[in-house]
Design a protein around this motif. Sequence first.
Motif, short mmCIF file in Angstrom:
data_model
loop_
_atom_site.label_atom_id
_atom_site.label_comp_id
_atom_site.label_asym_id
_atom_site.label_seq_id
_atom_site.Cartn_x
_atom_site.Cartn_y
_atom_site.Cartn_z
N PRO A 180 0.82 -1.22 0.00
CA PRO A 180 0.00 0.00 0.00
C PRO A 180 0.85 1.27 0.00
O PRO A 180 0.53 2.23 -0.70
CB PRO A 180 -0.81 -0.13 1.29
N LYS A 181 1.95 1.28 0.77
CA LYS A 181 2.81 2.45 0.83
C LYS A 181 3.49 2.70 -0.52
O LYS A 181 3.56 3.84 -0.99
CB LYS A 181 3.86 2.27 1.92
N GLU A 182 3.98 1.65 -1.13
CA GLU A 182 4.63 1.79 -2.44
C GLU A 182 3.64 2.30 -3.49
O GLU A 182 3.98 3.17 -4.30
CB GLU A 182 5.21 0.45 -2.89
N LEU A 183 2.43 1.78 -3.45
CA LEU A 183 1.43 2.23 -4.42
C LEU A 183 1.13 3.71 -4.23
O LEU A 183 1.06 4.47 -5.21
CB LEU A 183 0.15 1.40 -4.29
N ASP A 184 0.98 4.13 -2.99
CA ASP A 184 0.73 5.55 -2.70
C ASP A 184 1.87 6.42 -3.24
O ASP A 184 1.62 7.49 -3.84
CB ASP A 184 0.60 5.78 -1.19
N GLU A 185 3.10 5.98 -3.05
CA GLU A 185 4.25 6.77 -3.48
C GLU A 185 4.35 6.84 -5.00
O GLU A 185 4.67 7.88 -5.57
CB GLU A 185 5.53 6.19 -2.87
N VAL A 186 4.06 5.74 -5.66
CA VAL A 186 4.07 5.75 -7.12
C VAL A 186 2.98 6.66 -7.66
O VAL A 186 3.20 7.45 -8.59
CB VAL A 186 3.91 4.31 -7.68
N ILE A 187 1.80 6.58 -7.07
CA ILE A 187 0.68 7.42 -7.50
C ILE A 187 1.01 8.89 -7.34
O ILE A 187 0.75 9.71 -8.24
CB ILE A 187 -0.59 7.03 -6.72
N GLU A 188 1.62 9.25 -6.22
CA GLU A 188 2.00 10.65 -6.00
C GLU A 188 3.00 11.11 -7.05
O GLU A 188 2.90 12.22 -7.58
CB GLU A 188 2.59 10.79 -4.59
N ALA A 189 3.97 10.26 -7.35
CA ALA A 189 4.98 10.61 -8.35
C ALA A 189 4.36 10.73 -9.74
O ALA A 189 4.68 11.66 -10.50
CB ALA A 189 6.09 9.57 -8.36
N VAL A 190 3.48 9.81 -10.09
CA VAL A 190 2.84 9.83 -11.41
C VAL A 190 2.05 11.12 -11.61
O VAL A 190 2.13 11.77 -12.67
CB VAL A 190 1.93 8.60 -11.60
N LYS A 191 1.30 11.51 -10.59
CA LYS A 191 0.50 12.74 -10.71
C LYS A 191 1.39 13.95 -10.98
O LYS A 191 1.07 14.81 -11.80
CB LYS A 191 -0.31 12.95 -9.43
N GLU A 192 2.53 14.01 -10.28
CA GLU A 192 3.42 15.16 -10.47
C GLU A 192 4.10 15.12 -11.83
O GLU A 192 4.25 16.14 -12.49
CB GLU A 192 4.45 15.20 -9.34
N ILE A 193 4.51 13.93 -12.26
CA ILE A 193 5.14 13.81 -13.58
C ILE A 193 4.17 14.24 -14.67
O ILE A 193 4.54 15.00 -15.58
CB ILE A 193 5.61 12.36 -13.82
#
Length: 334
Positions: free
Chosen positions: A127-140
């Motif tokens: 769950p933590k990894e998914l949250d971090e990837v999602i946050e990065a994707v949104k910013e990219i």
Amino acid sequence: MKELAAQTLSPWENYASKALAGELLTLEEALSVLQADDNEILSILHAAFRVRYHYYGKKVKLNMIINAKSGLCPEDCGYCSQSIVSTAPVEKYTLLQKDILLDGAKEALSRKAGTYCIVASGRGPTPKELDEVIEAVKEIKSQYPLKICACLGILSDQQAKRLKEAGVDRYNHNLNTSASHYENITTTHHYDHRVMTVEKIKEAGISPCSGCIVGMGETAEQVVEVAYSLRELDADSIPVNFLNSIPGTPLENLKELNPRYCLKVLALFRFICPSKEIRVSGGREVNLGTLQPLALYAANSIFVGDYLTTEGQTIGLDHQMIEDLGFEIEVCAL
């Protein structure tokens, strides 16, 4: 007259005509591509290029990978230097910080890559990894005109939905090999797990990317089998990897490929999956060697830069190869 003309065409040209008409090659026809005499390679590629040109012209799609999480994988995939059974001296680290993922996106753009692939080792994201990837994707996505492909392992329905909402355009989950050969490659998950994950990402509205690794001891029939499976799965993008047998992995001594066979494999995938993005992926430089440019007469996409734990060709050589062919890098259009 049409029947007479068809009789004078090479079998490869007939296969191209079948592909363009939406017809599936028979098993016998597909095997004849892989088993053809090496003297037929240019004729096979000429026919494959007819199909490739119909759908993609002379455009080449570029993709770049970032190894967002390295090693630490509990799976026992025999080809992978990051698996639990590998003794290869690869770097091991948890998920990269967001700023590093953003820097990678900037680098992808500078290399003229239209798709930026965020890849993480492991069975599936926490769950933590998914949250971090999602946050990065949104910013990219807010900063760069890039398509984002994620490759995080096996997903649940909810995880796939969240990635779609975050802006992930494509998700990669390779079949890797045929169903009949799968247990020879890994035992910690099943072939059906991979098919189910691809189906889940399709249901979530994400473009499916799924391919294979050739050269893992499979038969020619099993190469055809996985090509048929990927056609049935309706993957939009099909990365065709050629085994780079890394010391420390269970398949370290397996070196059964040559450049001519690899070219026949790429032509086969173009005939069987004519309208799909066929990408020459891992092992390109090692297995195709000086024949790399010929691969683009069947395939329409390559990775630029390094792979997960192995080095790729320099970006200058990749760009020069495309230019020398008279081909054109496809600009990302969102």
